[in-house]
Scaffold this active site. Structure first.
Site, PDB file in Angstrom:
ATOM      1  N   GLY A 193      -8.004  -7.326   4.594  1.00  5.88           N
ATOM      2  CA  GLY A 193      -8.852  -7.380   5.788  1.00  5.88           C
ATOM      3  C   GLY A 193      -8.269  -8.119   6.977  1.00  5.88           C
ATOM      4  N   HIS A 200     -14.932  -8.502   1.111  1.00  7.41           N
ATOM      5  CA  HIS A 200     -13.997  -9.481   1.672  1.00  7.41           C
ATOM      6  C   HIS A 200     -14.299 -10.896   1.198  1.00  7.41           C
ATOM      7  CE1 HIS A 200     -12.917 -12.376   4.853  1.00  7.41           C
ATOM      8  NE2 HIS A 200     -11.746 -11.802   4.656  1.00  7.41           N
ATOM      9  N   SER A 242      14.886 -41.740 -11.693  1.00 13.30           N
ATOM     10  CA  SER A 242      13.654 -40.996 -11.434  1.00 13.30           C
ATOM     11  C   SER A 242      13.506 -40.891  -9.920  1.00 13.30           C
ATOM     12  CB  SER A 242      12.450 -41.717 -12.039  1.00 13.30           C
ATOM     13  OG  SER A 242      11.281 -40.997 -11.744  1.00 13.30           O
ATOM     14  N   MET A 247      -5.528  -7.343   8.815  1.00 12.75           N
ATOM     15  CA  MET A 247      -4.955  -6.497   9.877  1.00 12.75           C
ATOM     16  C   MET A 247      -5.878  -5.298  10.140  1.00 12.75           C
ATOM     17  SD  MET A 247      -0.915  -6.751   9.123  1.00 12.75           S
ATOM     18  CE  MET A 247      -1.014  -6.616   7.375  1.00 12.75           C
ATOM     19  N   TYR A 282      12.762 -33.957 -16.545  1.00 13.59           N
ATOM     20  CA  TYR A 282      11.297 -33.939 -16.598  1.00 13.59           C
ATOM     21  C   TYR A 282      10.692 -34.094 -15.207  1.00 13.59           C
ATOM     22  CZ  TYR A 282      11.306 -39.050 -16.084  1.00 13.59           C
ATOM     23  OH  TYR A 282      11.476 -40.316 -15.607  1.00 13.59           O
ATOM     24  N   ARG A 328      -3.379   2.843   8.611  1.00 12.23           N
ATOM     25  CA  ARG A 328      -3.690   1.528   8.014  1.00 12.23           C
ATOM     26  C   ARG A 328      -2.452   0.670   7.909  1.00 12.23           C
ATOM     27  NH1 ARG A 328      -8.468   2.680   4.392  1.00 12.23           N
ATOM     28  NH2 ARG A 328      -8.660   4.929   4.423  1.00 12.23           N
ATOM     29  N   ARG A 373       2.787 -47.642 -12.504  1.00 11.42           N
ATOM     30  CA  ARG A 373       2.929 -48.510 -11.333  1.00 11.42           C
ATOM     31  C   ARG A 373       2.294 -49.847 -11.695  1.00 11.42           C
ATOM     32  NH1 ARG A 373       1.734 -43.342  -8.545  1.00 11.42           N
ATOM     33  NH2 ARG A 373       3.249 -43.019  -6.861  1.00 11.42           N
ATOM     34  N   CYS A 408       9.006 -38.651 -10.124  1.00  8.92           N
ATOM     35  CA  CYS A 408       7.664 -39.197 -10.323  1.00  8.92           C
ATOM     36  C   CYS A 408       6.887 -39.294  -9.019  1.00  8.92           C
ATOM     37  CB  CYS A 408       7.725 -40.548 -11.027  1.00  8.92           C
ATOM     38  SG  CYS A 408       8.649 -41.788 -10.117  1.00  8.92           S
ATOM     39  N   ARG A 431      -3.556  -1.517  -6.105  1.00  8.19           N
ATOM     40  CA  ARG A 431      -2.705  -2.711  -6.032  1.00  8.19           C
ATOM     41  C   ARG A 431      -3.100  -3.624  -7.174  1.00  8.19           C
ATOM     42  NH1 ARG A 431      -5.590  -4.924  -0.521  1.00  8.19           N
ATOM     43  NH2 ARG A 431      -7.648  -4.981  -1.386  1.00  8.19           N
ATOM     44  N   LYS A 477       0.829  -1.199   0.000  1.00  3.07           N
ATOM     45  CA  LYS A 477       0.000   0.000   0.000  1.00  3.07           C
ATOM     46  C   LYS A 477       0.868   1.256   0.000  1.00  3.07           C
ATOM     47  CE  LYS A 477      -3.613   0.167   2.885  1.00  3.07           C
ATOM     48  NZ  LYS A 477      -4.967   0.401   2.359  1.00  3.07           N
TER      49      LYS A 477
HETATM   50  C1  PEP Z   1       7.676 -42.532  -4.841  1.00  2.00           C
HETATM   51  O1  PEP Z   1       8.046 -43.186  -3.867  1.00  2.00           O
HETATM   52  O2  PEP Z   1       7.819 -41.312  -4.926  1.00  2.00           O
HETATM   53  C2  PEP Z   1       7.008 -43.205  -5.952  1.00  2.00           C
HETATM   54  C3  PEP Z   1       6.683 -42.545  -7.041  1.00  2.00           C
HETATM   55  O3  PEP Z   1       6.669 -44.488  -5.781  1.00  2.00           O
HETATM   56  P1  PEP Z   1       5.399 -44.979  -4.945  1.00  2.00           P
HETATM   57  O4  PEP Z   1       4.609 -43.771  -4.608  1.00  2.00           O
HETATM   58  O5  PEP Z   1       4.659 -45.910  -5.813  1.00  2.00           O
HETATM   59  O6  PEP Z   1       6.039 -45.613  -3.788  1.00  2.00           O
END
Ligand code: PEP
Ligand code: MG
Length: 915
Positions: free
Chosen positions: A110, A478, A805, A112, A892, A101, A600, A872, A352, A31
């Protein structure tokens, strides 16, 4: 005493000049920085000063005291305001009044405290009446001041929301006595009496007199604002939005301008474009002859700027539109403003960057690029579209048939202002604390929090509810702001609702509903329906997933597609999906997945439980092999489906991982008394033998037991079967002319020897299948990194593994020593007490687990320069974790199909913010 080298704590603005500017949010808060900036660019801002966030830090570090020089600095800044405004604080002829303020770096709407009209006492009020020629206005201002100061500084506000507020009680009695509907209708004499009654109430409850000395009032207000940084709702809010407690708030002291001075005065709030759906054009709410807090609180029904201000105050209307354009051009973003009109002149009290729904965020970012205000890279700035908000485009809407039926049956109850998109249904709940309690008892509970208006104290209840419905308030109230930010379905200002908290009822016309009755709300249209109306997914989902909508006809889809095009141009991180079936794979591809990062295989077994149980119960290799042989054809056809769906994209298939108790344990036998008999028949054993074998398989901590590669090492025939099924499927699909890139992944490896053992079996099968089929398929053999030893010894493991991974679910479990299955009992407490900043199973624990990941990346690539590395675990779809993965050089991230667009956006944002 101040010295030349002393820290600057107080920053003045006014008369076209300012000590600070928009870039100084850290010191001045949002502000304060923007008040300074607006002053510098020539917009009409009442003069004032900002006490920096550094003072807040000092205040808490030094037993709630101020730096020595602060009093002198404030006195000097006060003089500047007096000069700019031509009035004097505490003067008995021409009194200057002040507002005080809060203003943190990130706006916390809202959460504070604020005090207005500071400087009034029995003498100055008379001077104000004389100067303004409006006695009623002067006493109304005084009445408001005593009430606000009493609530905020003298802590009159009752903590229990169900208890009667003494000020409100006195006010209602006075209105009834005078027969008026609104506070503004009270007579000067009545207001005079109210001030006396308020002061008496303060004395009675606190034992203290109301302070008459203007400077004492000002310092009281400053202290209250600093203290409000640590109030409960502000802390809850900061936790929710990841705002550090150390930042502190600034305090803004500013000359008052008055929207309650006359019929050509007004107070209002506005948005330079709609922030619910993102439509262009200035819009807002205002009230004639009222102070700003009346508008924000939504106590009186406001008028819409775009509908009637042109008639009520044509010059102010034109000026506001002009200011809106100047601000958008200057800030290159939609602004959320507060203004006051005093005798026809517009004054700016705040600007803002506006909070917005995910819907509006996408529309506004795309529109601003098209209008030439920003470029596509800037459109991806996470400040403009927080990646998680994209979820809102994937929000359910009412099923059109169910909605048509509800319309035909006359179930439409009323209409309010559409404030948070999406559609939902649920049970009516009137109190935030009840909503929170019901949610704690059942996380799936469908509740609609129904309130006359919401206040910041309702935050926890709003978090717990699926939707929010209020009788009062406008698009900038709000309830609207906070719900929009949370991505909740929300309707405000449904003024036909008559809510009786005492009776626990909500009425519309002659229909009455009780707490617990079902209603449905549509945050796109503002419609409220009786009973539940079923919902269905969003337009984007229809086009992308269900192939039902027409992409050319959906503006929402077209904007989404445009955004995602920019996303893909900017990101370097690939996004894969965790999918185990052709359907899931197809959805993920539609969302832009570039491969499968985790299949899996045990999920494929869920349909073949009998064979798996036979395998588990086997006590000899021969018996086990027989069971495994039955599984092979199922596995092969499942993999074929997956490879076909992925059309040549890489597919990471993980070999069997789960603790076997997930398929067969004593619990299963207890829950299904017939099971032991069935298994006995199937295996030719006695029931007693079945029980004994299952007991023998019992593990104290199966998550750390015989699972992952440990299964394949002890039972190599399982690995051999899976490798064969994968490669037979790959060769068959390749023969159909579809490219295949299987990546076979060994789970839970900690030792290179474990990897080598499994790799040998996999490669032997792969070579055999290719020889048998005459097909050549390029395949990789890699591993998950999900135990700390694997991360630390990654250099060794990478001598064998062709890819890594990170399984951050298990890596978090094993690094933190916190069970991933039953940490729910204390994680809430940990978060509330700031032991951990986030749920470590949702956002990577950057220092601990993240540290291990860095070691793993470095180690792995030290042995294999081009090692492909992904993630993953569930963290792969969490924007903050995606950013981290980008920063440590992963190739990735892989996440569930519906999070793919979010992960793509987060990946682009990580790349853009890295410059
Ligand atoms: C993990 O452990 O992050 C994984 C992807 O395998 P899971 O969740 O199947 O154990
Ligand atoms: Mg795992």
């Amino acid at each position: 005493m101040t010295t030349a080298t002393a820290t600057k704590y107080v920053f003045s603005f006014g008369d076209g000049k300012a000590d600070g500017g928009a870039t100084m949010k850290n010191e001045l808060g949002g502000k304060g920085a923007n008040l300074a900036e607006m002053t510098s660019i020539g917009l009409p801002v009442p003069a004032g000063f900002t006490i920096s966030t550094g003072v807040c830090t000092y205040y808490y570090d030094n037993g709630e005291t101020y730096p020595e020089q602060l009093r002198d600095d404030v006195a000097a800044a006060l003089e500047k305001i007096e000069k700019a405004m031509g009035a004097k604080f505490g003067c008995t002829e021409n009194p200057l009044l002040l507002s005080c303020r809060s203003g943190a770096r990130e706006s916390m709407p809202g959460m504070m405290d604020t005090v207005l009209n500071i400087g009034l006492n029995d003498t100055t009020v008379a001077a104000l009446a004389k100067k303004s020629g409006n006695e009623q206005f002067a006493w109304d201002s005084y009445r408001r001041f005593v009430q606000m100061y009493g609530d905020v500084v003298l802590e009159m506000k009752t903590l229990d929301k169900k208890e009667i507020d003494p000020f409100e009680h006195l006010l209602e009695a006075k209105k009834e006595a005078e027969g008026v509907e609104f506070d503004s209708g009270l007579s000067a004499a009545g207001l005079k009496e109210l001030v006396k009654e308020f002061k008496a109430a303060i004395k009675e409850r606190t034992g203290n007199d109301f302070p008459d000395e203007p400077l004492d009032q000002l310092w009281g207000a400053i202290g209250a604002v600093f203290s409000s940084w640590m109030n409960d709702r502000a802390m809850v809010y900061r936790r929710q939005y990841g705002i550090p407690h150390e930042w502190g708030t600034a305090v803004n002291v500013q000359a008052m301008v008055f929207g309650n001075l006359s019929e050509d005065s007004a107070s209002g709030v506005g948005l330079t474009r709609d922030c619910s759906l993102g439509d262009p054009g200035f819009r807002g709410d205002y009230l004639i002859n009222a102070q700003g807090e009346d508008v924000v609180a939504g106590i009186r029904s406001t008028k819409r700027v775009e509908e009637s201000l042109h008639d009520d105050m044509p010059e102010a209307f034109d000026r506001l539109n002009e200011i809106g354009k100047i601000l958008e051009k200057h800030y290159k973003d939609v602004q959320d403003i507060e203004f006051t009109v005093q005798h026809g002149k517009v004054w700016m009290l705040q600007t803002r960057n506006a909070k917005r729904t995910g819907f509006a965020a996408v529309r506004i970012a795309v529109d601003l690029v098209n209008e030439g205000l920003i470029d596509p890279k800037e459109a991806l700035n996470p400040r403009r579209i927080p990646a998680d908000d994209l979820n809102q485009l994937l929000q359910p809407i009412f099923d059109p048939d169910a909605k048509a039926a509800a319309d035909a049956e006359g179930r439409l109850l009323t209409k309010g202002i559409n404030a948070g998109p999406g559609a939902t249904y649920g049970k009516i709940c009137f109190h935030a604390e009840d909503a929170e309690a019901q949610y704690n008892a059942d996380n799936d509970v469908q509740l609609i929090l129904v309130r006359r208006e919401t206040s910041p104290e309702d935050l926890r209840g709003m978090q717990a509810a699926k939707g929010i419905l209020t009788a009062f308030g406008g698009a900038s109230s709000h309830a609207a702001l906070v719900s929009r930010q949370m991505g909740k379905v929300c309707i405000v200002g449904a003024t036909e609702l008559d809510i009786d908290y005492q009776a626990g009822t909500m009425s519309v016309g002659d229909k009455t509903f009780n707490e617990g009755d079902y209603i449905s709300i549509d945050g796109f249209t503002g419609e409220v329906f009786e009973g539940s109306v079923t919902t269905k997914p969003s337009e984007v989902l229809d086009v992308v997933i269900h192939k039902a909508g027409d992409p050319e006809k959906s503006e929402t889809y077209k904007r989404y597609a445009q955004l995602m095009e920019w996303v893909d141009e900017h990101r370097t991180l690939n996004v894969r999906t965790n999918a185990d079936s052709p359907d899931q794979a197809a959805e993920a591809i539609a969302f832009g997945a570039e491969g499968i990062g985790l299949c899996r295989t045990e999920h494929m077994f869920f349909h073949h439980v009998d064979e798996i149980r036979e395998m588990i119960l086997a006590e000899t290799k021969e018996v086990r092999q027989k069971a495994i042989d039955k599984l092979l054809p199922y596995q092969r056809s499942d993999f074929e489906g997956l490879f076909r769906a992925m059309e040549g994209r890489p597919v990471t298939v993980r070999l069997l991982d789960p603790p076997l108790h997930e398929f067969l344990s004593e619990r299963h036998l207890e829950e299904d008394p017939a099971l032991a008999g069935q298994l006995a028949k199937m295996t030719g054993k006695s029931e007693e033998e079945i029980h004994r074998r299952v007991e023998g398989l019992h593990e104290s901590n199966p998550m750390l037991g015989h699972r992952g590669c440990r299964l394949g090492i002890v039972y190599p025939e399982i690995t051999a079967m899976q490798a064969r099924a994968i490669m037979e499927a790959a060769c068959a699909v390749k023969k159909e002319g579809i490219d295949v890139h299987p990546e076979i992944m060994i789970p839970l490896v900690g030792f290179l020897a474990e990897f080598k053992d499994q790799e040998k079996i996999v490669r032997a099968q792969a070579e055999a299948v290719m020889a048998e089929t005459g097909q050549k398929v390029e395949y990789l053999v890699g591993t998950m990194i999900e135990v700390p030893r694997a991360a630390v010894c990654a250099d060794q493991i990478a001598t064998g593994a062709e890819f890594f991974s990170f399984g951050t679910n298990d890596l978090t479990q094993t690094a933190l020593g916190i069970s991933r299955d039953d940490y729910g009992g204390f994680i809430g407490y940990y978060r509330e007490h700031d032991i951990v900043p986030n749920d470590p199973f949702q956002t990577i624990d950057f220092d601990g687990v993240g540290g291990l990941m860095k070691i793993g990346v470095e180690g792995g690539r030290s042995s294999r320069k081009d090692l492909k590395i992904g993630i993953c675990g569930e963290h792969g779809g969490d924007p903050a974790s995606v950013k981290f993965c980008h920063s440590i050089g992963l190739n990735y991230v892989s996440c569930s199909p519906f999070r793919v667009p979010i992960a793509r956006l987060a990946a682009a944002q990580a790349a853009v913010s890295q410059g």
